[in-house]
Design a protein around this motif. Structure first.
Motif, PDB file in Angstrom:
ATOM      1  N   GLU A  26       0.821  -1.214   0.047  1.00  0.00           N
ATOM      2  CA  GLU A  26       0.031   0.094  -0.187  1.00  0.00           C
ATOM      3  C   GLU A  26       1.009   1.150  -0.219  1.00  0.00           C
ATOM      4  O   GLU A  26       2.100   1.173   0.743  1.00  0.00           O
ATOM      5  CB  GLU A  26      -0.847  -0.133   1.244  1.00  0.00           C
ATOM      6  N   LYS A  27       0.365   2.300  -0.616  1.00  0.00           N
ATOM      7  CA  LYS A  27       1.169   3.437  -0.860  1.00  0.00           C
ATOM      8  C   LYS A  27       0.304   4.596  -0.613  1.00  0.00           C
ATOM      9  O   LYS A  27      -0.828   4.763  -0.838  1.00  0.00           O
ATOM     10  CB  LYS A  27       1.675   3.926  -1.784  1.00  0.00           C
ATOM     11  N   ARG A  28       0.620   5.403   0.677  1.00  0.00           N
ATOM     12  CA  ARG A  28      -0.218   6.454   0.983  1.00  0.00           C
ATOM     13  C   ARG A  28       0.668   7.794   1.049  1.00  0.00           C
ATOM     14  O   ARG A  28       1.704   7.536   1.793  1.00  0.00           O
ATOM     15  CB  ARG A  28      -0.937   6.524   2.481  1.00  0.00           C
ATOM     16  N   ASP A  29       0.493   8.887   0.408  1.00  0.00           N
ATOM     17  CA  ASP A  29       1.430   9.919   0.262  1.00  0.00           C
ATOM     18  C   ASP A  29       2.707   9.481  -0.222  1.00  0.00           C
ATOM     19  O   ASP A  29       2.747   8.706  -1.161  1.00  0.00           O
ATOM     20  CB  ASP A  29       1.538  10.661   1.665  1.00  0.00           C
ATOM     21  N   ASP A  30       3.675   9.581   0.752  1.00  0.00           N
ATOM     22  CA  ASP A  30       4.874   9.090   0.101  1.00  0.00           C
ATOM     23  C   ASP A  30       5.375   8.059   0.831  1.00  0.00           C
ATOM     24  O   ASP A  30       6.652   7.579   1.125  1.00  0.00           O
ATOM     25  CB  ASP A  30       6.220  10.312  -0.009  1.00  0.00           C
ATOM     26  N   ARG A  31       4.640   7.151   1.673  1.00  0.00           N
ATOM     27  CA  ARG A  31       4.786   6.092   2.267  1.00  0.00           C
ATOM     28  C   ARG A  31       4.481   4.752   2.113  1.00  0.00           C
ATOM     29  O   ARG A  31       3.439   4.776   1.559  1.00  0.00           O
ATOM     30  CB  ARG A  31       4.696   6.331   3.847  1.00  0.00           C
ATOM     31  N   TYR A  32       5.188   3.842   2.014  1.00  0.00           N
ATOM     32  CA  TYR A  32       4.785   2.300   1.710  1.00  0.00           C
ATOM     33  C   TYR A  32       4.637   1.375   2.850  1.00  0.00           C
ATOM     34  O   TYR A  32       5.259   1.699   3.963  1.00  0.00           O
ATOM     35  CB  TYR A  32       6.043   1.706   0.788  1.00  0.00           C
ATOM     36  N   SER A  33       3.826   0.450   2.947  1.00  0.00           N
ATOM     37  CA  SER A  33       3.455  -0.358   3.933  1.00  0.00           C
ATOM     38  C   SER A  33       2.645  -1.475   3.463  1.00  0.00           C
ATOM     39  O   SER A  33       2.336  -1.532   2.328  1.00  0.00           O
ATOM     40  CB  SER A  33       2.670   0.374   5.218  1.00  0.00           C
ATOM     41  N   LEU A  34       2.610  -2.586   4.151  1.00  0.00           N
ATOM     42  CA  LEU A  34       1.834  -3.776   4.167  1.00  0.00           C
ATOM     43  C   LEU A  34       0.394  -3.571   5.018  1.00  0.00           C
ATOM     44  O   LEU A  34       0.488  -3.054   6.024  1.00  0.00           O
ATOM     45  CB  LEU A  34       2.553  -4.958   4.304  1.00  0.00           C
ATOM     46  N   SER A  35      -0.561  -4.349   4.462  1.00  0.00           N
ATOM     47  CA  SER A  35      -1.726  -4.255   5.259  1.00  0.00           C
ATOM     48  C   SER A  35      -1.458  -5.106   6.594  1.00  0.00           C
ATOM     49  O   SER A  35      -0.184  -6.125   6.805  1.00  0.00           O
ATOM     50  CB  SER A  35      -2.836  -4.859   4.591  1.00  0.00           C
ATOM     51  N   VAL A  36      -2.110  -5.176   7.538  1.00  0.00           N
ATOM     52  CA  VAL A  36      -2.154  -5.549   8.761  1.00  0.00           C
ATOM     53  C   VAL A  36      -2.189  -7.352   8.478  1.00  0.00           C
ATOM     54  O   VAL A  36      -1.340  -8.056   9.353  1.00  0.00           O
ATOM     55  CB  VAL A  36      -3.098  -5.033  10.070  1.00  0.00           C
ATOM     56  N   VAL A  37      -3.117  -7.460   7.791  1.00  0.00           N
ATOM     57  CA  VAL A  37      -3.388  -9.124   7.524  1.00  0.00           C
ATOM     58  C   VAL A  37      -1.967  -9.604   7.137  1.00  0.00           C
ATOM     59  O   VAL A  37      -1.679 -10.774   7.516  1.00  0.00           O
ATOM     60  CB  VAL A  37      -4.733  -9.187   6.721  1.00  0.00           C
ATOM     61  N   LEU A  38      -1.768  -9.126   5.957  1.00  0.00           N
ATOM     62  CA  LEU A  38      -0.481  -9.576   5.197  1.00  0.00           C
ATOM     63  C   LEU A  38       0.786  -9.526   6.131  1.00  0.00           C
ATOM     64  O   LEU A  38       1.733 -10.347   6.265  1.00  0.00           O
ATOM     65  CB  LEU A  38      -0.186  -8.675   4.115  1.00  0.00           C
ATOM     66  N   THR A  39       0.992  -8.420   6.994  1.00  0.00           N
ATOM     67  CA  THR A  39       1.939  -8.543   7.984  1.00  0.00           C
ATOM     68  C   THR A  39       2.160  -9.639   8.875  1.00  0.00           C
ATOM     69  O   THR A  39       3.084  -9.908   9.035  1.00  0.00           O
ATOM     70  CB  THR A  39       2.190  -7.295   8.697  1.00  0.00           C
ATOM     71  N   GLN A  40       0.789  -9.697   9.481  1.00  0.00           N
ATOM     72  CA  GLN A  40       0.554 -10.844  10.478  1.00  0.00           C
ATOM     73  C   GLN A  40       0.900 -12.129   9.816  1.00  0.00           C
ATOM     74  O   GLN A  40       1.675 -13.261  10.458  1.00  0.00           O
ATOM     75  CB  GLN A  40      -0.566 -10.823  11.167  1.00  0.00           C
ATOM     76  N   TYR A  41       0.523 -12.379   8.548  1.00  0.00           N
ATOM     77  CA  TYR A  41       0.805 -13.674   7.670  1.00  0.00           C
ATOM     78  C   TYR A  41       2.381 -13.988   7.601  1.00  0.00           C
ATOM     79  O   TYR A  41       3.015 -14.937   7.753  1.00  0.00           O
ATOM     80  CB  TYR A  41       0.063 -13.806   6.429  1.00  0.00           C
ATOM     81  N   ILE A  42       3.132 -12.867   7.130  1.00  0.00           N
ATOM     82  CA  ILE A  42       4.616 -13.123   6.824  1.00  0.00           C
ATOM     83  C   ILE A  42       5.157 -13.068   7.974  1.00  0.00           C
ATOM     84  O   ILE A  42       6.086 -13.976   8.117  1.00  0.00           O
ATOM     85  CB  ILE A  42       5.107 -11.602   6.049  1.00  0.00           C
ATOM     86  N   LYS A  43       4.955 -12.723   9.190  1.00  0.00           N
ATOM     87  CA  LYS A  43       5.392 -12.776  10.482  1.00  0.00           C
ATOM     88  C   LYS A  43       5.200 -14.254  11.162  1.00  0.00           C
ATOM     89  O   LYS A  43       6.296 -14.961  11.594  1.00  0.00           O
ATOM     90  CB  LYS A  43       4.487 -11.911  11.623  1.00  0.00           C
ATOM     91  N   SER A  44       4.097 -14.901  10.409  1.00  0.00           N
ATOM     92  CA  SER A  44       3.790 -16.310  10.975  1.00  0.00           C
ATOM     93  C   SER A  44       4.768 -17.105  10.023  1.00  0.00           C
ATOM     94  O   SER A  44       5.016 -18.449  10.611  1.00  0.00           O
ATOM     95  CB  SER A  44       2.355 -16.654  10.861  1.00  0.00           C
ATOM     96  N   LEU A  45       5.244 -16.758   9.022  1.00  0.00           N
ATOM     97  CA  LEU A  45       6.111 -17.494   8.123  1.00  0.00           C
ATOM     98  C   LEU A  45       7.580 -17.754   8.529  1.00  0.00           C
ATOM     99  O   LEU A  45       8.248 -18.719   8.317  1.00  0.00           O
ATOM    100  CB  LEU A  45       5.981 -17.290   6.743  1.00  0.00           C
ATOM    101  N   ILE A  46       7.978 -16.485   8.887  1.00  0.00           N
ATOM    102  CA  ILE A  46       9.647 -16.107   9.077  1.00  0.00           C
ATOM    103  C   ILE A  46       9.900 -15.526  10.584  1.00  0.00           C
ATOM    104  O   ILE A  46       8.965 -14.828  11.161  1.00  0.00           O
ATOM    105  CB  ILE A  46       9.952 -15.438   7.813  1.00  0.00           C
ATOM    106  N   PRO A  47      10.933 -16.105  11.050  1.00  0.00           N
ATOM    107  CA  PRO A  47      11.317 -15.518  12.441  1.00  0.00           C
ATOM    108  C   PRO A  47      12.016 -14.204  12.050  1.00  0.00           C
ATOM    109  O   PRO A  47      12.798 -14.136  11.096  1.00  0.00           O
ATOM    110  CB  PRO A  47      12.236 -16.676  12.855  1.00  0.00           C
ATOM    111  N   LEU A  48      11.402 -13.001  12.774  1.00  0.00           N
ATOM    112  CA  LEU A  48      12.174 -11.829  12.330  1.00  0.00           C
ATOM    113  C   LEU A  48      13.056 -11.396  13.654  1.00  0.00           C
ATOM    114  O   LEU A  48      13.135 -10.897  14.394  1.00  0.00           O
ATOM    115  CB  LEU A  48      11.047 -10.884  12.057  1.00  0.00           C
TER     116      LEU A  48
END
Length: 71
Positions: A49-71
């Motif tokens: 997602e891009k808002r103004d000049d900032r990039y991010s991931l949705s909360v759902v996608l972030t949680q999914y990726i966190k469940s796949l890999i240890p950060l």
């Protein structure tokens, strides 16, 4: 999804908040042109997602990726 695009998404998860392209360049070893191209591609396809000049991931996608890999 390319390995480089996955790397960009992992970096966005690590940051944990909307971030500017400039800040991503400072925290990445990816060539700035490649990084910008990957961000545009991921945004166009709805993964980032891009808002103004900032990039991010949705909360759902972030949680999914966190469940796949240890950060």
């Amino acid at each position: 999804m390319s390995e480089l695009e996955q790397t960009v998404m992992f970096q966005l998860v690590k940051v944990g908040r909307p971030v500017t392209w400039t800040k991503l360049i400072q925290t990445n070893t990816i060539d700035p042109t490649d990084l910008l191209n990957r961000l545009h591609s991921l945004t166009r396809r709805g993964w980032v997602e891009k808002r103004d000049d900032r990039y991010s991931l949705s909360v759902v996608l972030t949680q999914y990726i966190k469940s796949l890999i240890p950060l």
